[in-house]
Design an enzyme around this catalytic site. Structure first.
Site, PDB file in Angstrom:
ATOM      1  N   GLU A 192      76.134  34.115  -5.762  1.00 12.33           N
ATOM      2  CA  GLU A 192      76.738  35.311  -6.328  1.00 12.33           C
ATOM      3  C   GLU A 192      77.813  34.927  -7.353  1.00 12.33           C
ATOM      4  O   GLU A 192      78.541  33.958  -7.158  1.00 12.33           O
ATOM      5  CB  GLU A 192      77.390  36.156  -5.227  1.00 12.33           C
ATOM      6  N   HIS A 206      68.077  37.705  -9.651  1.00 16.42           N
ATOM      7  CA  HIS A 206      67.723  38.636  -8.580  1.00 16.42           C
ATOM      8  C   HIS A 206      66.674  39.637  -9.058  1.00 16.42           C
ATOM      9  O   HIS A 206      65.759  39.999  -8.312  1.00 16.42           O
ATOM     10  CB  HIS A 206      68.995  39.364  -8.122  1.00 16.42           C
ATOM     11  N   ASP A 219      70.477  42.542 -11.477  1.00  8.93           N
ATOM     12  CA  ASP A 219      71.319  41.389 -11.804  1.00  8.93           C
ATOM     13  C   ASP A 219      70.489  40.108 -11.979  1.00  8.93           C
ATOM     14  O   ASP A 219      69.409  39.992 -11.407  1.00  8.93           O
ATOM     15  CB  ASP A 219      72.396  41.181 -10.723  1.00  8.93           C
TER      16      ASP A 219
END
Length: 480
Positions: A298, A340, A350
């Protein structure tokens, strides 16, 4: 540490916190005041230091309200007022200001007032009087409370980020093209009880992480599945995500059992700092059908705001991806390192169109745009030394421990891999058990060290720093 001295809504409504009415203007009225004016008015109304209020908003959203859309953790607007199982600052702001929840979500000026009201309420609960409220440093515990962190360590990380922004200053353009600034200033935060809390920016448990430059903050056990990869499942993909929220906020959300999501790593925008939250052997809940076969990374920020995607973030993340790929034999190509949005069966977008895949993959391949370092750990330590251990320092370099069998000496050297030829802060150290640590630290163009010492029958600690990344070993390699 995190005692919450909550008052009832009725008591707060009758306290020193004023009730503010921000009814929307009629269609023929002048447009709303600029965001900078909204911060000034809200700060004056609630006696919150204006620059502190702006820095808090910038840390949360880069002053982008995202047209009323929520963050991944349920936060709305410039001030990230939260309505989720993790917290209800949005509803509290509505109670304190008299504004409808819908207005606080979508109207930037109302959202700023709501954030100021909530922050002031925390200050009152913590006992800040009129004199204390004038000093930005006295608001530290209130800022930590505003972050609604899951642990004291994350609360400190959140508050430190806000105060670091005040120290460096803020100059940012809002989505409407307005420039909002905070002048760099020296503020000494009064951390109070948080001064004794572990600082996640400065320490980590090396034994707990798979990537030595990362901090270790475990996700809730409800948000991942214990596994035994790669024995149980091959790891052949790396998935790139964007948090849709802040660094500290994401860490806190992954620690909340209600989230039901997690990733293995979280990367900070400003400096590429990395926190690991799920061991690579375990299955993080981040990519549906690809959970069993991938490692998820992330990145702090929002897909529709390119200001979050800094070069420091790209470099640090690429170094992490390169390390994962090398350890599991994953090809360094876009078929195996994917966003993603590219994972089958998902509904996410994303990392989005602002993510620079060309730059990122260039860095993953080891081309950092600055050539290669002409020095090696062996050339720095000298003839007869061989590498016995090493630790990556993000994308900024690698620290090495070497040993010379001929004379029995250990040697530590930190070899830079970015900013080559430019003097930047670099450190190497070696500590023999029972003796004082010896450190070579300064602004160096290519490496720090050599630091040599004999340790017959003793254990050693070793480590170094390059850029924002630090590695500190435990006492190990005993008897070398």
């Amino acid at each position: 540490m995190k005692a919450r001295l909550r008052r009832s809504a009725a008591l707060l409504a009758g306290s020193l916190i004023p009730l503010v009415c921000l009814a929307g203007p009629p269609a023929s009225a002048a447009p709303p005041d600029p965001l900078a004016d909204a911060f000034t008015r809200a700060a004056a109304t609630y006696e919150v230091p204006r620059d502190l209020l702006v820095a808090l908003g910038y840390a949360e959203t880069h002053l982008d309200g995202h047209n009323g859309a929520p963050s991944a953790s349920g936060g709305y607007g410039v001030m990230h007022l939260v309505s989720s199982p993790a917290g209800h600052t949005l509803e509290r702001a509505a109670s304190l200001t008299g504004q409808p929840v819908a207005t606080l979500k979508a109207d930037d000026a109302a959202n700023v007032v709501g954030g100021a009201a909530v922050l002031r309420a925390y200050a009152d609960e913590l006992g800040l009087d009129a004199t204390a409220r004038k000093g930005a440093g006295k608001w530290y515990a209130a800022v930590a409370e505003y972050g609604n962190a899951s642990t004291a360590e994350v609360a400190r990380l959140y508050a430190d980020t806000v105060y670091d922004l005040m120290a460096t200053g803020v100059r940012t353009a809002t989505p409407d093209g307005e420039t909002v600034t905070v002048t760099a200033q020296t503020v000494r935060p009064d951390r109070g009880a948080y001064a004794q809390t572990r600082d996640l920016d400065r320490s980590f448990a090396a034994a707990a992480v798979d990537y030595p430059s990362a901090h270790w903050v475990p996700a809730s056990s409800s948000n991942y599945a214990v596994s035994s990869r790669p024995t149980s499942n091959v790891i052949d993909r790396i998935v790139i995500h964007v948090t849709q929220g802040s660094y500290a906020g994401t860490i806190s959300w992954f620690q909340n059992p209600a989230a039901q999501v997690s990733a293995h790593y979280v990367v900070r925008s400003s400096d590429g700092d990395i926190t690991q939250m799920v061991r690579e052997k375990d299955r993080a809940f981040h990519a549906r059908d690809y959970n069993s076969r991938s490692v998820g990374i992330e990145h702090e920020g929002f897909v529709d705001n390119a200001s979050w995607f800094t070069d420091s973030m790209y470099r640090a993340s690429a170094a992490l991806t390169r390390s994962i790929a090398d350890r599991y034999g994953i090809p360094k190509d876009r078929a195996h390192i994917l966003g993603h949005v590219e994972v089958p069966g998902n509904d996410h977008t994303d990392p989005g169109p602002n993510w620079d895949w060309a730059k990122y993959m260039q860095y993953v391949g080891g081309d950092n745009g600055g050539g290669s370092n002409p020095h090696t750990p062996q050339s720095v330590c000298g003839s007869g030394y061989t590498v016995v251990d090493s630790a990556a320092l993000g994308s900024a370099g690698t620290v090495y421990l070497l040993y010379n069998t001929a004379n029995g000496n250990n040697c530590v050297a930190t070899i830079k891999s970015s900013s080559l030829g430019t003097a930047t802060a670099t450190t190497a150290y070696l500590e023999v058990q029972g003796k004082s640590r010896v450190t070579d630290s300064g602004n160096f163009a290519y490496y720090a060290g050599p630091v040599r010492a004999a340790a017959p029958g003793k254990c050693v600690k070793w480590g170094g720093k390059a850029g924002a990344s630090v590695y500190n070993s435990p006492f190990e390699h005993c008897g070398s």
